[in-house]
Structures are given as C-alpha cells and as structure tokens.
Scaffold this active site. Sequence first.
Site, PDB file in Angstrom:
ATOM      1  N   GLU A  94       0.940  -1.512  -0.086  1.00  0.00           N
ATOM      2  CA  GLU A  94       0.154  -0.125   0.046  1.00  0.00           C
ATOM      3  C   GLU A  94       0.426   1.291  -0.099  1.00  0.00           C
ATOM      4  O   GLU A  94       1.857   1.681   0.547  1.00  0.00           O
ATOM      5  CB  GLU A  94      -0.623   0.237   1.294  1.00  0.00           C
ATOM      6  CG  GLU A  94      -2.270  -0.993   1.313  1.00  0.00           C
ATOM      7  CD  GLU A  94      -2.657  -0.858   2.113  1.00  0.00           C
ATOM      8  OE1 GLU A  94      -3.961  -1.652   1.814  1.00  0.00           O
ATOM      9  OE2 GLU A  94      -2.566  -0.621   3.567  1.00  0.00           O
ATOM     10  N   CYS A 107       3.628   8.438   0.842  1.00  0.00           N
ATOM     11  CA  CYS A 107       3.897   7.785   2.240  1.00  0.00           C
ATOM     12  C   CYS A 107       3.793   6.299   1.174  1.00  0.00           C
ATOM     13  O   CYS A 107       3.352   5.320   0.827  1.00  0.00           O
ATOM     14  CB  CYS A 107       3.123   8.217   2.865  1.00  0.00           C
ATOM     15  SG  CYS A 107       4.029   6.634   4.049  1.00  0.00           S
ATOM     16  N   CYS A 114       6.811  -5.952   7.090  1.00  0.00           N
ATOM     17  CA  CYS A 114       7.239  -5.311   8.056  1.00  0.00           C
ATOM     18  C   CYS A 114       8.153  -6.240   9.171  1.00  0.00           C
ATOM     19  O   CYS A 114       7.316  -6.790   9.806  1.00  0.00           O
ATOM     20  CB  CYS A 114       7.314  -4.022   8.690  1.00  0.00           C
ATOM     21  SG  CYS A 114       8.825  -3.500  10.051  1.00  0.00           S
ATOM     22  N   CYS A 118       6.820  -4.308  15.847  1.00  0.00           N
ATOM     23  CA  CYS A 118       6.062  -3.555  16.387  1.00  0.00           C
ATOM     24  C   CYS A 118       5.331  -3.368  16.780  1.00  0.00           C
ATOM     25  O   CYS A 118       4.062  -4.074  16.169  1.00  0.00           O
ATOM     26  CB  CYS A 118       6.569  -1.383  16.072  1.00  0.00           C
ATOM     27  SG  CYS A 118       8.269  -1.401  15.515  1.00  0.00           S
ATOM     28  N   CYS A 121       1.855  -1.231  15.299  1.00  0.00           N
ATOM     29  CA  CYS A 121       1.585  -0.955  14.037  1.00  0.00           C
ATOM     30  C   CYS A 121       1.231  -2.202  13.520  1.00  0.00           C
ATOM     31  O   CYS A 121       1.588  -3.714  13.549  1.00  0.00           O
ATOM     32  CB  CYS A 121       3.091  -0.712  13.635  1.00  0.00           C
ATOM     33  SG  CYS A 121       3.143  -0.574  11.756  1.00  0.00           S
ATOM     34  N   CYS A 338      -1.251   6.725   9.301  1.00  0.00           N
ATOM     35  CA  CYS A 338      -0.065   5.982  10.608  1.00  0.00           C
ATOM     36  C   CYS A 338      -0.047   4.970  11.506  1.00  0.00           C
ATOM     37  O   CYS A 338      -1.411   4.586  12.004  1.00  0.00           O
ATOM     38  CB  CYS A 338       0.500   7.169  11.108  1.00  0.00           C
ATOM     39  SG  CYS A 338       2.371   6.548  11.453  1.00  0.00           S
TER      40      CYS A 338
END
Length: 364
Positions: A94, A107, A114, A118, A121, A338
């Site tokens: 995305e 962005c 990932c 974290c 997220c 975010c």
Amino acid sequence: MDSEKVNLLDFDRAAMTAWFEARGEKAFRAQQLLKWIHQQGVDDFDAMTNLSKTLRETLKAVAEVRGLKVVADQKSPDGTRKWLFELADHNRIESVYIPEPERATLCISSQVGCALNCSFCSTAQQGFNRNLTTGEIIGQLWMAGRLLAQSGVRPVSNVVFMGMGEPLLNFDNVIRAIELLQDDFAYALSKRRVTLSTAGVVPALERLAEVSDVSLALSLHAPEDALRDELVPLNRKYPIREVLRACKRYVGEGRRRVTIEYVMLDGVNDSDADARALAKLLRTVPSKVNLIPFNPFPRARYRRSGVSRIDRFRDILHNSGIVTITRKTRGDDIDAACGQLAGDFKDRTRRRERLAVQVIGGTT
C-alpha cells in the site's frame, strides 16, 4: 509485460548509464530515458522521439517500464488517497497520497510487510515477506504520478519512506530509489522533500550518513529503554541512547533536525512524567517532535490518548524548548493513517498465524 525483460524502473542514473554503455550507446542516452520515464511518465518507447528508431526497437526487445497493478484505489473526503498495488509475485503493498495546502506527500513502502514487530503497528502485525526492488519502490511514485495526472490534482511534491517496512533493512534498493528521487533528470526532489523514517538500525543509519543527506525521522515512541523494548523490539539490540547518538551524527552540527515520531498510547507512554523524561532525553539532540495519535486496527491492544492528554504532553515539551506538533490524522476512514497500512501477502515469519492462535486461546 515480459518478466524476462529488464525493468528500467530498477535503474538509477549510474546503472542506466552503465547499461547503455555496455550496449555501445552514449552515456547521455541514460539522461534522455530517465526524463521520458520519470518526468514525462512515458512507458511507450515509440513515443520517445529523441531516440533513434533503431534504439527504440532495441529497447522494445530487451527492456520495459514495468509499473504496478492497481488492485484498489480508495479516496477519503479529506483528499487522502490509498492505493493497493499488486506486484509480479502477487504480493500486495500500500501507498498513501496526502494533499495539504502547501505540499502533497506520498507515503511509500520499502518492504512487503515488516520484520520489526512493533506492537502498536498494523503493518508489523501482518508479518514479513521480502524486500521491495528499486523498481517496486520507485514504481509507487511513478504510478501515483500517472494516476494523479488523470485526476487533475496536485502532483506529489514530497516523498516519505513511512509506509510498509523498515527502509534501512532494504538499504541498497532504498538508496537507489533515493538517487532517483533526487536526480535532476528524474524527480529532482531536494533533501528536505525526501524523508526516511527508521526505528533505529544503527549500522545502516551510519552507512546512510555516508551516502545520503535526506531528512531523517526516528520512530521513538518511548523515553526509556524498558518501555521501548516492549513497543519497538529492535530497541533490545540498539537502545535509545545509541540510536540518538547515530541520529546526532547524521544531522551534524548545522540547522538540520531529526524528526522524533512518538505515537500517543493511552496510559502507556503519555504521562507528564513521560513527557518530562522525553524532554530531558532530547535536550542535546537537534530535533523536533511529531506526536501521532494512535490509529486503531483489528486486535490492537492499545487505545488512543485523549485530546487533552496529547495537548498536555505537547505543552510540557514546548515549555522545555522542544518544537512539538501533533500530527493531524488523515485517511483513517480508509485505513490509510499512520500505522494502519497492511497490504496482502504471504507472511514468511508466521506472525499472523501465531497471533490468530493467541486470539482463539484468549491470551490477548
């Protein structure tokens, strides 16, 4: 498109020049092709009229401009736009376009998923598949440029590596993409208009200082190691003070600052004591703080801090002499805010599978 052909989106100017010279062509052909591809958005070699017919036929036989397939194109009333792109191997990533009065930011993602895990997220909770190629990274901007031109809206003026993935764990491909972003024959963006966000991969951050001068953002989220170990597991390898020393070396002694990203989690990292500890920690770091209201996602174990709590946190930092702003949440209605990017891919880490087992067993 023929997967056997070379994708010219993978080439920065140095690679494009070497590729032409290896075929007996003059180096300036690379500059011509870069302008056609990146400034004009052209993928049809026949339309590249300042190239000879012979060269155009050669290019058609061995090369292509391989963009990304648009699977979904979502628009928010606030102007934010999110694209779901499909890659050649059917993984999906995305990218998000965020228009503002003085700029338009894209962005972009650097990895499929990932690897950092974290806890706050959504992307991290989806797991990890692989690094993106240079062409897949820059292809997000190339596709956005074509799609935005069709809509007649403000073109992209800023690019941030804040999408899916940790950019410094895909160092070489990200650097080649940055070279294209800053190349006068491609996108010609200044160092202030390109921002790389990292959780703090210290050795790669030190390498970055040797080859790049783009703006730097640090995904910090806690003022002390015990809490950051929980929020950002990478901290166990590269603790806060070591990461901040690397950031200070990167920005140097001039007027540049590192942007400190700090997601506001209710009752976790948002107390007055946390604010004072953060102010003390950043006292000698050339920095500005970007407070980010937490954006929820399925199975998230956190809540967003209240507005008054965020304002109080901001005021403590301000009164300590630290420039602090609260990021306006954009595109949360289309999961484009975010920390909400997720994509669609096979998770090689089996993180999603483990999380599903935890939910079924009632351990979350």
